[in-house]
Every structure is written in structure tokens, then in C-alpha cells.
Design an enzyme around this catalytic site. Structure first.
Site, PDB file in Angstrom:
ATOM      1  N   ASN A  12       1.029  -0.880   0.401  1.00  0.00           N
ATOM      2  CA  ASN A  12       0.494   0.011  -0.044  1.00  0.00           C
ATOM      3  C   ASN A  12       0.935   1.746  -0.148  1.00  0.00           C
ATOM      4  OD1 ASN A  12      -1.443   1.595   0.530  1.00  0.00           O
ATOM      5  ND2 ASN A  12      -2.331   1.661   2.634  1.00  0.00           N
ATOM      6  N   TRP A  13       1.064   1.816  -1.260  1.00  0.00           N
ATOM      7  CA  TRP A  13       2.224   2.524  -0.876  1.00  0.00           C
ATOM      8  C   TRP A  13       1.394   4.480  -0.718  1.00  0.00           C
ATOM      9  CZ3 TRP A  13       4.997   4.001  -6.593  1.00  0.00           C
ATOM     10  CH2 TRP A  13       6.072   2.218  -6.480  1.00  0.00           C
ATOM     11  N   LYS A  14       0.422   3.665   0.200  1.00  0.00           N
ATOM     12  CA  LYS A  14      -0.874   5.580   0.297  1.00  0.00           C
ATOM     13  C   LYS A  14      -1.113   6.708  -0.722  1.00  0.00           C
ATOM     14  CE  LYS A  14       0.347   3.112   4.620  1.00  0.00           C
ATOM     15  NZ  LYS A  14       0.123   3.383   6.033  1.00  0.00           N
ATOM     16  N   HIS A  98      -9.325   1.114   5.045  1.00  0.00           N
ATOM     17  CA  HIS A  98      -7.856   1.311   6.438  1.00  0.00           C
ATOM     18  C   HIS A  98      -8.232   1.839   6.992  1.00  0.00           C
ATOM     19  CE1 HIS A  98      -4.176   2.053   6.087  1.00  0.00           C
ATOM     20  NE2 HIS A  98      -4.062   1.467   5.699  1.00  0.00           N
ATOM     21  N   GLU A 100      -6.853   4.194   7.983  1.00  0.00           N
ATOM     22  CA  GLU A 100      -6.199   6.029   7.438  1.00  0.00           C
ATOM     23  C   GLU A 100      -8.070   6.289   6.571  1.00  0.00           C
ATOM     24  OE1 GLU A 100      -3.026   5.305   5.823  1.00  0.00           O
ATOM     25  OE2 GLU A 100      -1.737   5.009   7.864  1.00  0.00           O
ATOM     26  N   GLU A 168      -5.382  -5.395  10.747  1.00  0.00           N
ATOM     27  CA  GLU A 168      -4.227  -4.252  10.740  1.00  0.00           C
ATOM     28  C   GLU A 168      -4.489  -3.317  12.049  1.00  0.00           C
ATOM     29  OE1 GLU A 168      -2.269  -3.351   6.669  1.00  0.00           O
ATOM     30  OE2 GLU A 168      -4.109  -2.292   7.624  1.00  0.00           O
ATOM     31  N   GLY A 174       2.379   1.560  10.545  1.00  0.00           N
ATOM     32  CA  GLY A 174       3.904   2.536  10.607  1.00  0.00           C
ATOM     33  C   GLY A 174       4.763   3.600  11.985  1.00  0.00           C
ATOM     34  N   SER A 213       3.712  -2.684  10.616  1.00  0.00           N
ATOM     35  CA  SER A 213       4.618  -2.536  10.060  1.00  0.00           C
ATOM     36  C   SER A 213       5.894  -3.933   9.957  1.00  0.00           C
ATOM     37  CB  SER A 213       5.715  -2.260  12.442  1.00  0.00           C
ATOM     38  OG  SER A 213       4.622  -0.813  12.347  1.00  0.00           O
ATOM     39  N   GLY A 234       2.683  -1.306   4.210  1.00  0.00           N
ATOM     40  CA  GLY A 234       3.038   0.130   3.945  1.00  0.00           C
ATOM     41  C   GLY A 234       4.056   0.844   3.661  1.00  0.00           C
ATOM     42  N   GLY A 235       5.227   0.728   4.731  1.00  0.00           N
ATOM     43  CA  GLY A 235       5.912   2.404   4.700  1.00  0.00           C
ATOM     44  C   GLY A 235       7.422   1.104   3.856  1.00  0.00           C
TER      45      GLY A 235
HETATM   46  C1  PEP Z   1      -0.990  -0.028   6.262  1.00  0.00           C
HETATM   47  O1  PEP Z   1      -0.895   1.464   5.842  1.00  0.00           O
HETATM   48  O2  PEP Z   1      -1.548  -0.793   5.255  1.00  0.00           O
HETATM   49  C2  PEP Z   1       0.375  -0.096   6.465  1.00  0.00           C
HETATM   50  C3  PEP Z   1       0.760  -2.194   7.263  1.00  0.00           C
HETATM   51  O3  PEP Z   1       2.040   0.243   6.659  1.00  0.00           O
HETATM   52  P1  PEP Z   1       2.983  -0.504   7.617  1.00  0.00           P
HETATM   53  O4  PEP Z   1       4.219  -1.249   7.340  1.00  0.00           O
HETATM   54  O5  PEP Z   1       3.574   0.805   6.613  1.00  0.00           O
HETATM   55  O6  PEP Z   1       2.843  -0.064   9.199  1.00  0.00           O
END
Ligand code: PEP
Length: 251
Positions: A12-14, A98, A100, A168, A174, A213, A234-235
């Protein structure tokens, strides 16, 4: 008995990525070749990049998804994108619910469910996200919260091909924090049970991703837990080497 499902590692590049990011995506496509047939890889870039990424990934082990969609197919909804538009642009899936979006846009379980159904209407796989807040985990309410979110957010009908659930924990996104493997296993087993009750045998084929994470360093521990059928990243998905390092668990 858990079915052996082909894992999915989705990035997920957001709200990150410009046209120049095609080079990083190209590295994912090139590096994914040895995983073909062993794991499915997907990148969900900003919608602006879907057409170019989908074109460059054609014929590879990588697919492209969206990060959100509107519940309606068309209409007066300035700034929104219909699931049909994502499919038209080359997406095969869309993330809905999600945390967010639940936090930034106040999305409710009912809205997430409508979006998941819109995804199916458009022929996309719906990746439905659920997860508890830190205060809810501390209050030992995790399973009750996840149960409510599943009840409210999942579509009426689903198959192993058109639904993915991503667990999640909001406090793990994050932050570099992750639940213990035992805690992940408990929630994934609970989600599996819910899916089987709801969708019968197909519920056993829906992939349940862990997200929060995930990095190359912890992927081996997190992604080999029973009923963890891949990851939503994500990141670490922004760097091809890290993303591929996570997916390499399935190599
Ligand atoms: C996400 O936002 O879906 C996610 C899992 O982020 P991260 O891997 O950065 O925790």
C-alpha cells in the site's frame, strides 16, 4: 484444517509516488519473477499511477490495486473514483476500510461494506481492512472489535477469489510495533472462523493478510503463523528491495 492458500503480499503506497516512481515499481516487477506461482504480489499505488503500472506489469507476477473506491458506479461525487474506474485503469483489486480512511474520512463499517460490494460489482477483489486501537487491545476487547468490524464491513457474498481480509492493528501501522505471534495467530484464527461461518467452504479460501510494520526482518516470524496468508505492507513497500525481501519468505 487450514487450506493451503497461495499467499498474497500487497503493498500500500498510500499518498506516495509520482511518475518517476515507475523505476522502483519496475524493480518489483523484475524481482518478482522467481516468486511466480509461489506467491501473488500486488502494489496499490496512488490512482494516478495505476494505468502506467498495470501496463508495465502485464504478463508478470505482479498485479495492481487501488486504495479506495466510492460505493456508486458514477455520479456527482467530486474527487471520488468508482470501482469501475479502477478496473478500467487496470486494477484487479481495491483496498477498502483502511484505518487511515476510517480515521481521516470517518468511514463506517456500513460504508466499507458498500465499497466492498462495489468492488465486486466492478469485478475487483475487495481487500477489507479491520483492526483494533491500542486502547481496545489493552482493554482486551480485540476480538469483540474485530468481530463487529467483520460483521459490518464484509460483503453479503464472497469467494476466495474476490475477497481478502487484512488484519491491521491500528497501533502497529507505521509505528515499528507488532503484536506477538500468539496474538496475531489468535486474531487470524478468529477471522477464519467468522469467514467459514459466513461463507461456508469459500470462507476457508479467503486469504487473511497481516498488516502493521511488516519488514524483511520480521516477515519470517509473522508470515508463517497459521492462517496468515500474506501481508499488507505500507512503508516497507515503497522500497522494492524491502518489499521483495518480505515476499522472499515464500520463495
Ligand atoms: C498499512 O498502512 O497498511 C501498513 C501496514 O503500514 P506499515 O506497513 O507502514 O505499518
Amino acid at each position: 484444517m487450514a487450506e493451503k492458500l497461495r499467499p498474497l503480499v500487497a503493498g500500500n503506497w498510500k499518498m506516495n509516488g509520482l511518475a518517476a516512481s515507475a523505476a522502483e515499481f519496475g524493480k518489483v516487477v523484475a524481482g518478482a519473477a522467481p516468486l511466480a506461482g509461489k506467491a501473488d504480489l500486488m502494489i496499490c499505488p496512488p490512482a494516478t499511477l495505476i494505468p502506467a503500472f498495470a501496463a508495465s506489469a502485464r504478463g508478470s507476477a505482479v498485479t495492481v490495486g487501488g486504495q479506495d473506491c466510492h460505493a456508486k458506479a458514477s455520479g456527482a461525487h467530486t474527487g471520488d473514483l468508482a470501482a469501475e474506474m479502477l478496473a478500467d485503469a487496470g486494477a484487479v483489486a481495491v483496498i477498502v476500510g483502511h484505518s487511515e480512511r476510517r480515521a481521516d474520512h470517518g468511514e463506517t463499517d456500513a460504508q466499507v461494506r458498500d465499497k466492498a460490494q462495489a468492488a465486486h460489482r466492478a469485478g475487483l477483489t475487495a481487500i477489507v481492512c479491520v483492526g483494533e486501537q491500542r486502547s481496545e487491545r489493552e482493554a482486551r476487547e480485540t476480538l469483540a472489535v474485530i468481530g463487529r468490524q467483520l460483521e459490518g464491513s464484509l460483503p453479503d457474498a464472497a469467494t476466495g477469489a474476490n475477497l481478502v481480509v487484512a488484519y491491521e492493528p491500528v497501533w502497529a501501522i507505521g509505528t515499528g510495533l507488532t503484536p506477538t505471534p500468539a496474538d496475531v495467530g489468535e486474531v487470524h484464527a478468529f477471522i477464519r472462523q467468522h469467514l467459514r461461518q459466513r461463507y461456508g467452504a469459500e470462507g476457508g479460501r479467503v486469504r487473511i493478510l497481516y498488516g502493521g510494520s511488516v519488514k524483511p526482518a520480521n516477515a519470517g516470524e509473522l508470515l508463517t503463523i497459521a492462517d496468515v496468508n500474506g501481508a499488507l505492507v505500507g512503508g516497507a513497500s515503497l522500497k522494492a528491495d524491502d518489499f521483495l525481501g518480505i515476499a522472499a519468505v515464500y520463495g
